[in-house]
Design a protein around this motif. Structure first.
Motif, PDB file in Angstrom:
ATOM      1  N   ASN A  27       4.617  31.454 -19.606  1.00 28.86           N
ATOM      2  CA  ASN A  27       3.700  30.944 -20.618  1.00 28.86           C
ATOM      3  C   ASN A  27       2.491  30.259 -19.972  1.00 28.86           C
ATOM      4  N   VAL A  28       1.983  30.874 -18.917  1.00 33.37           N
ATOM      5  CA  VAL A  28       0.836  30.359 -18.176  1.00 33.37           C
ATOM      6  C   VAL A  28      -0.328  31.338 -18.361  1.00 33.37           C
ATOM      7  N   ALA A  29      -1.455  30.803 -18.816  1.00 38.25           N
ATOM      8  CA  ALA A  29      -2.656  31.625 -18.974  1.00 38.25           C
ATOM      9  C   ALA A  29      -3.369  31.706 -17.628  1.00 38.25           C
ATOM     10  N   ALA A  30      -3.879  32.893 -17.305  1.00 41.53           N
ATOM     11  CA  ALA A  30      -4.550  33.116 -16.027  1.00 41.53           C
ATOM     12  C   ALA A  30      -5.975  33.601 -16.279  1.00 41.53           C
ATOM     13  N   ASN A  31      -6.947  32.810 -15.835  1.00 43.32           N
ATOM     14  CA  ASN A  31      -8.350  33.193 -15.923  1.00 43.32           C
ATOM     15  C   ASN A  31      -8.786  33.634 -14.530  1.00 43.32           C
ATOM     16  N   ILE A  32      -9.047  34.919 -14.361  1.00 43.93           N
ATOM     17  CA  ILE A  32      -9.431  35.451 -13.058  1.00 43.93           C
ATOM     18  C   ILE A  32     -10.902  35.137 -12.802  1.00 43.93           C
ATOM     19  N   ILE A  33     -11.153  34.436 -11.709  1.00 42.36           N
ATOM     20  CA  ILE A  33     -12.506  34.045 -11.351  1.00 42.36           C
ATOM     21  C   ILE A  33     -13.112  35.055 -10.384  1.00 42.36           C
ATOM     22  N   ARG A  34     -12.328  35.482  -9.404  1.00 39.22           N
ATOM     23  CA  ARG A  34     -12.803  36.464  -8.425  1.00 39.22           C
ATOM     24  C   ARG A  34     -11.591  37.240  -7.929  1.00 39.22           C
ATOM     25  N   ALA A  35     -11.756  38.546  -7.728  1.00 39.53           N
ATOM     26  CA  ALA A  35     -10.648  39.376  -7.267  1.00 39.53           C
ATOM     27  C   ALA A  35     -11.124  40.395  -6.241  1.00 39.53           C
ATOM     28  N   GLN A  36     -10.327  40.548  -5.188  1.00 45.08           N
ATOM     29  CA  GLN A  36     -10.515  41.609  -4.212  1.00 45.08           C
ATOM     30  C   GLN A  36      -9.128  42.209  -3.985  1.00 45.08           C
ATOM     31  N   VAL A  37      -8.838  43.257  -4.734  1.00 44.60           N
ATOM     32  CA  VAL A  37      -7.520  43.868  -4.688  1.00 44.60           C
ATOM     33  C   VAL A  37      -7.692  45.379  -4.587  1.00 44.60           C
ATOM     34  N   ALA A  38      -7.025  45.973  -3.606  1.00 43.58           N
ATOM     35  CA  ALA A  38      -7.066  47.422  -3.425  1.00 43.58           C
ATOM     36  C   ALA A  38      -5.702  47.875  -2.904  1.00 43.58           C
ATOM     37  N   PRO A  39      -5.284  49.105  -3.208  1.00 41.45           N
ATOM     38  CA  PRO A  39      -4.000  49.599  -2.725  1.00 41.45           C
ATOM     39  C   PRO A  39      -3.931  49.573  -1.197  1.00 41.45           C
ATOM     40  N   ASN A  40      -2.769  49.228  -0.682  1.00 41.45           N
ATOM     41  CA  ASN A  40      -2.472  49.208   0.753  1.00 41.45           C
ATOM     42  C   ASN A  40      -3.372  48.288   1.562  1.00 41.45           C
ATOM     43  N   THR A  44      -6.837  39.396  -2.521  1.00 39.23           N
ATOM     44  CA  THR A  44      -7.174  37.998  -2.752  1.00 39.23           C
ATOM     45  C   THR A  44      -7.612  37.831  -4.200  1.00 39.23           C
ATOM     46  N   LEU A  45      -7.103  36.793  -4.825  1.00 44.71           N
ATOM     47  CA  LEU A  45      -7.412  36.513  -6.215  1.00 44.71           C
ATOM     48  C   LEU A  45      -7.674  35.019  -6.352  1.00 44.71           C
ATOM     49  N   VAL A  46      -8.837  34.654  -6.871  1.00 41.94           N
ATOM     50  CA  VAL A  46      -9.124  33.259  -7.212  1.00 41.94           C
ATOM     51  C   VAL A  46      -8.918  33.166  -8.709  1.00 41.94           C
ATOM     52  N   ILE A  47      -8.063  32.246  -9.116  1.00 44.62           N
ATOM     53  CA  ILE A  47      -7.602  32.224 -10.494  1.00 44.62           C
ATOM     54  C   ILE A  47      -7.444  30.787 -10.984  1.00 44.62           C
ATOM     55  N   GLU A  48      -7.738  30.572 -12.248  1.00 47.46           N
ATOM     56  CA  GLU A  48      -7.489  29.276 -12.864  1.00 47.46           C
ATOM     57  C   GLU A  48      -6.292  29.438 -13.786  1.00 47.46           C
ATOM     58  N   LEU A  49      -5.259  28.658 -13.538  1.00 47.70           N
ATOM     59  CA  LEU A  49      -4.033  28.728 -14.320  1.00 47.70           C
ATOM     60  C   LEU A  49      -3.996  27.575 -15.313  1.00 47.70           C
ATOM     61  N   SER A  50      -3.578  27.854 -16.548  1.00 47.89           N
ATOM     62  CA  SER A  50      -3.468  26.824 -17.584  1.00 47.89           C
ATOM     63  C   SER A  50      -2.089  26.888 -18.202  1.00 47.89           C
ATOM     64  N   GLY A  51      -1.492  25.710 -18.378  1.00 55.44           N
ATOM     65  CA  GLY A  51      -0.189  25.645 -19.025  1.00 55.44           C
ATOM     66  C   GLY A  51       0.461  24.299 -18.796  1.00 55.44           C
ATOM     67  N   ASP A  52       1.700  24.193 -19.241  1.00 56.70           N
ATOM     68  CA  ASP A  52       2.491  22.992 -19.045  1.00 56.70           C
ATOM     69  C   ASP A  52       2.746  22.778 -17.553  1.00 56.70           C
ATOM     70  N   ILE A  53       2.730  21.541 -17.100  1.00 52.90           N
ATOM     71  CA  ILE A  53       2.870  21.237 -15.669  1.00 52.90           C
ATOM     72  C   ILE A  53       4.145  21.830 -15.078  1.00 52.90           C
ATOM     73  N   ASP A  54       5.253  21.741 -15.804  1.00 57.50           N
ATOM     74  CA  ASP A  54       6.516  22.289 -15.287  1.00 57.50           C
ATOM     75  C   ASP A  54       6.457  23.810 -15.193  1.00 57.50           C
ATOM     76  N   GLU A  55       5.840  24.449 -16.181  1.00 60.79           N
ATOM     77  CA  GLU A  55       5.705  25.905 -16.153  1.00 60.79           C
ATOM     78  C   GLU A  55       4.762  26.347 -15.039  1.00 60.79           C
ATOM     79  N   LEU A  56       3.684  25.585 -14.834  1.00 61.38           N
ATOM     80  CA  LEU A  56       2.769  25.899 -13.736  1.00 61.38           C
ATOM     81  C   LEU A  56       3.482  25.809 -12.393  1.00 61.38           C
ATOM     82  N   ASP A  57       4.234  24.742 -12.193  1.00 60.43           N
ATOM     83  CA  ASP A  57       4.963  24.576 -10.927  1.00 60.43           C
ATOM     84  C   ASP A  57       5.982  25.694 -10.727  1.00 60.43           C
TER      85      ASP A  57
END
Length: 134
Positions: A27-40, A44-57
């Motif tokens: 139940n964590v929302a993920a806002n992707i800020i920057r991504a560099q992802v390719a097969p093999n 790298t993904l820069v992401i802002e996560l939002s949610g309850d502290i226990d769920e985030l951890d």
């Protein structure tokens, strides 16, 4: 609560639906800020996560269990006001409008709370007045 993190994926985990799992299992929302992802390749993904502290951890621990390197972002954009010439070039590349020109004084305004540290402004500055603290 919100946390900004950089995720570095080993080649074998790049294909995993991580953001889907964060939402569905934690139940964590993920806002992707920057991504560099390719097969093999290492991803790298820069992401802002939002949610309850226990769920985030729990979500961060789950990602670490998959050998995904999780780094909390402590960087900030710094602007050398003495060096800045208020040209406004950085305002054109800022995706969150954290950098704007005052319409009356034509001075650069920086709203730190809007900044997502995407670093797009750094190479745009012709006088190198913009940097990060790390």
């Amino acid at each position: 609560m919100k946390k900004r993190v950089t995720l570095t994926f080993p080649k074998r985990t790049v294909h995993m639906p991580v953001t889907y799992r964060l939402a569905k299992d934690f139940n964590v929302a993920a806002n992707i800020i920057r991504a560099q992802v390719a097969p093999n390749q290492i991803g790298t993904l820069v992401i802002e996560l939002s949610g309850d502290i226990d769920e985030l951890d729990a979500a961060l621990e789950w990602m670490r269990s998959l050998d995904i390197n999780v780094s909390l972002i402590g960087r900030e954009i710094l602007i050398d006001e003495e060096c800045c010439v208020d040209c406004g070039l950085c305002t054109g590349v800022c995706p969150t409008q954290a950098l704007t020109l005052d319409p009356q004084t034509f001075k650069l305004n920086f709203i730190r709370s809007r900044c997502i540290v995407c670093e797009q402004c750094i190479p745009t500055c012709p006088v190198q007045a913009i940097s990060t603290n790390l």
